[in-house]
Design an enzyme around this catalytic site. Sequence first.
Site, PDB file in Angstrom:
ATOM      1  N   ASN A 128       0.839  -1.205   0.000  1.00  0.00           N
ATOM      2  CA  ASN A 128       0.000   0.000   0.000  1.00  0.00           C
ATOM      3  C   ASN A 128       0.869   1.248   0.000  1.00  0.00           C
ATOM      4  O   ASN A 128       1.693   1.359  -0.918  1.00  0.00           O
ATOM      5  CB  ASN A 128      -1.156  -0.032   0.999  1.00  0.00           C
ATOM      6  CG  ASN A 128      -0.851  -0.302   2.443  1.00  0.00           C
ATOM      7  OD1 ASN A 128      -0.458  -1.395   2.795  1.00  0.00           O
ATOM      8  ND2 ASN A 128      -1.057   0.657   3.304  1.00  0.00           N
ATOM      9  N   ASP A 129       0.751   2.124   0.935  1.00  0.00           N
ATOM     10  CA  ASP A 129       1.304   3.489   0.822  1.00  0.00           C
ATOM     11  C   ASP A 129       2.791   3.567   0.463  1.00  0.00           C
ATOM     12  O   ASP A 129       3.603   2.810   1.004  1.00  0.00           O
ATOM     13  CB  ASP A 129       1.185   4.212   2.168  1.00  0.00           C
ATOM     14  CG  ASP A 129      -0.150   4.040   2.830  1.00  0.00           C
ATOM     15  OD1 ASP A 129      -1.081   3.535   2.199  1.00  0.00           O
ATOM     16  OD2 ASP A 129      -0.247   4.410   4.007  1.00  0.00           O
ATOM     17  N   GLN A 145       4.585   0.324   2.233  1.00  0.00           N
ATOM     18  CA  GLN A 145       3.870  -0.572   3.139  1.00  0.00           C
ATOM     19  C   GLN A 145       3.745  -1.934   2.461  1.00  0.00           C
ATOM     20  O   GLN A 145       3.270  -2.024   1.322  1.00  0.00           O
ATOM     21  CB  GLN A 145       2.470  -0.008   3.417  1.00  0.00           C
ATOM     22  CG  GLN A 145       2.459   1.219   4.293  1.00  0.00           C
ATOM     23  CD  GLN A 145       2.733   0.860   5.732  1.00  0.00           C
ATOM     24  OE1 GLN A 145       1.850   0.397   6.436  1.00  0.00           O
ATOM     25  NE2 GLN A 145       3.959   1.051   6.189  1.00  0.00           N
ATOM     26  N   SER A 193       3.006   3.747   8.048  1.00  0.00           N
ATOM     27  CA  SER A 193       3.621   4.727   7.141  1.00  0.00           C
ATOM     28  C   SER A 193       4.462   5.782   7.844  1.00  0.00           C
ATOM     29  O   SER A 193       4.261   6.090   9.018  1.00  0.00           O
ATOM     30  CB  SER A 193       2.530   5.413   6.318  1.00  0.00           C
ATOM     31  OG  SER A 193       2.030   4.471   5.402  1.00  0.00           O
ATOM     32  N   GLU A 316      -5.205  10.713   7.433  1.00  0.00           N
ATOM     33  CA  GLU A 316      -4.121   9.739   7.218  1.00  0.00           C
ATOM     34  C   GLU A 316      -3.121  10.364   6.258  1.00  0.00           C
ATOM     35  O   GLU A 316      -3.468  11.171   5.397  1.00  0.00           O
ATOM     36  CB  GLU A 316      -4.661   8.475   6.542  1.00  0.00           C
ATOM     37  CG  GLU A 316      -5.430   7.572   7.456  1.00  0.00           C
ATOM     38  CD  GLU A 316      -5.756   6.232   6.765  1.00  0.00           C
ATOM     39  OE1 GLU A 316      -5.748   5.228   7.465  1.00  0.00           O
ATOM     40  OE2 GLU A 316      -6.016   6.193   5.553  1.00  0.00           O
TER      41      GLU A 316
HETATM   42  C1  FRU Z   1      -3.206   4.506   4.675  1.00  0.00           C
HETATM   43  C2  FRU Z   1      -2.844   3.744   5.926  1.00  0.00           C
HETATM   44  C3  FRU Z   1      -1.985   4.568   6.857  1.00  0.00           C
HETATM   45  C4  FRU Z   1      -1.268   3.537   7.664  1.00  0.00           C
HETATM   46  C5  FRU Z   1      -1.046   2.434   6.652  1.00  0.00           C
HETATM   47  C6  FRU Z   1      -1.160   1.056   7.200  1.00  0.00           C
HETATM   48  O1  FRU Z   1      -3.489   3.686   3.597  1.00  0.00           O
HETATM   49  O2  FRU Z   1      -4.004   3.290   6.590  1.00  0.00           O
HETATM   50  O3  FRU Z   1      -2.696   5.498   7.645  1.00  0.00           O
HETATM   51  O4  FRU Z   1      -0.065   4.020   8.187  1.00  0.00           O
HETATM   52  O5  FRU Z   1      -2.028   2.614   5.647  1.00  0.00           O
HETATM   53  O6  FRU Z   1      -0.839   0.094   6.253  1.00  0.00           O
END
Ligand code: FRU
Length: 562
Positions: A128-129, A145, A193, A316
């Site tokens: 993800n991020d 992530q 993140s 976020e």
């Molecule tokens: C955003 C999020 C962040 C967090 C991460 C967890 O997509 O929810 O806020 O740090 O992903 O994977």
Amino acid sequence: MSLSFNIKQGQRIDLWLKASEPAAQPLFSIRVNGQVVFKIQEAPRYFQYFTWTSFQDGVATLEWLPEYSEISLCYTWHPDSLRARGVTFIATAGQDLRLMSGQDIADEYLREPLRPALHFSPRTGWMNDPNGLHYKNGEWHLFYQYHPHSSQWGPMHWNHAVSRDLYHWRHYPVFLQPEQNLSALGATGGAFSGSAYIDKQGKTRFWYTERLPAYDLYRGYREVQKMAVAHDDYDKPEWVKTVLTDLPAGVDCDFRDPKVWYEEADATFYMILGASVNGDPAMLLFHSADSERWTFHHVLYVAPGYFRENGGRCVECPDFFCLDGVWVLIIGVVGYTEPTTGRHNLLFAQTGTFRNGYFTPSEQPLQTLDFGTDFYALQTWGEDDRRIGFAWLYNWATQKPVDSAYSGEMSLPRRFHLNTQQRLCMMPELPPESLVVSRHALDDGDIWVNEKGCKAGIVTFMPAGGFRLTLTGDSGQQIILEQEGKNLTLYEKGRDDGRYRAPVAGVSDVTLCFDAGIVEVFANQGSVCGTRRYYSCSQLIRIQLSGAPAQLTQYRSTYSQE
Ligand code: FRU
């Protein structure tokens, strides 16, 4: 199953293995020059991390019992060649143990029709991020992530890739892991993140959130901020420590995603965090003289009331930076659904000033950064003239519907500027010329046909009035970008209701990138952007534009071995 290859002193092998059946012999072992130097005698029923470093040159033989265990990720690298080559994956799929060449990876990627040609994606696992983005010694470092054990979100790690041109990436070792084995605890959380900063000694420091073992995804968890300093070769952190644990008054459990920068004028490090304050999505500001001891400064920004009224829970992945003397604040608001369109997963930007630690919003209204909603968790890095950012092309509402070795793609690298109306604009950093396969000029109304299919291309045009661009995919469905009256709309014919649109007075220029079902639209010099990840189409077979002549550039993939 066994594999032999030459190994050098200092070479490492990392793997994550779990037992599936009781076995009498070691589940995995390494012999060097015939002598056993490492063996996994027993393993739990959840993935556990193992690492081995060679103390001699020679021939290593890996032996593995796939009938009794599973390996989710395995790679080898040598610190001396990490920069040149990255890690070499050791394939374990199909119960085969094999060092993967560039060709093997290309073959694997080509078997997945939806694998993009230009956009960064992990080889396996969940992404993800974007995290810890920075530029150092001529290279871009993109952390992200990552969950190595499946193509679903799970205990979070930071994985890492490095590039000179923002398109060709080398995979690096996994950089951060959850501080405890969350599978053993039956919990979620891990290394969430965060961002990077290069200190005066040239060391790269990171700040990130650790979500401590959590048993509920939505409530009652504990999030703390940690700091990590990378080894010079980035194979792992030199040290990690917890630097911020105390929640300011009114802050519930959401307390995450630090973005840190140093403000010369104030001789101060600042950190922003996403949170909710007394129920309103908000951004917190902390300050520090040494980047390790942090003090709460104040609530830097509270999202307007309609966010909370429409489901917004917390901010976020905040970002905050200065472009040409104007400060820009960026937020994602979890849970918020736009009442008029039903869109969620939107990002917003607010311009203003930042003086003595206080942000004063400008007269400009909050800007919706991308009308398509598959553009989230943006992270940027750089100075005024070259601020680059990546976002995660995903929306939980339209999860990847197909079975795949991986999930998650990054946006094209985008460069930021402010236009004369002080709107935040994003334009793609174009792929290098070496990836161009062909260029075509299309007259207004021309139909471009490619029976073999075009996986990745960029179309540019400058309409004089309304226009309609029709992209026909290999499954026959059509993706349309059109300007009719006061709206620029991107939709999939027969499937979308037209909610992915932006109000426009007119459209002067469009750059549209298509890549295995990803569509990124940049209009009016990037002041209007829309991103959609379509899973219904992987190649284009027809392109038609009415309303303007266009240029089409076709690209080969970054992993192509031609
Ligand atoms: C955003 C999020 C962040 C967090 C991460 C967890 O997509 O929810 O806020 O740090 O992903 O994977």
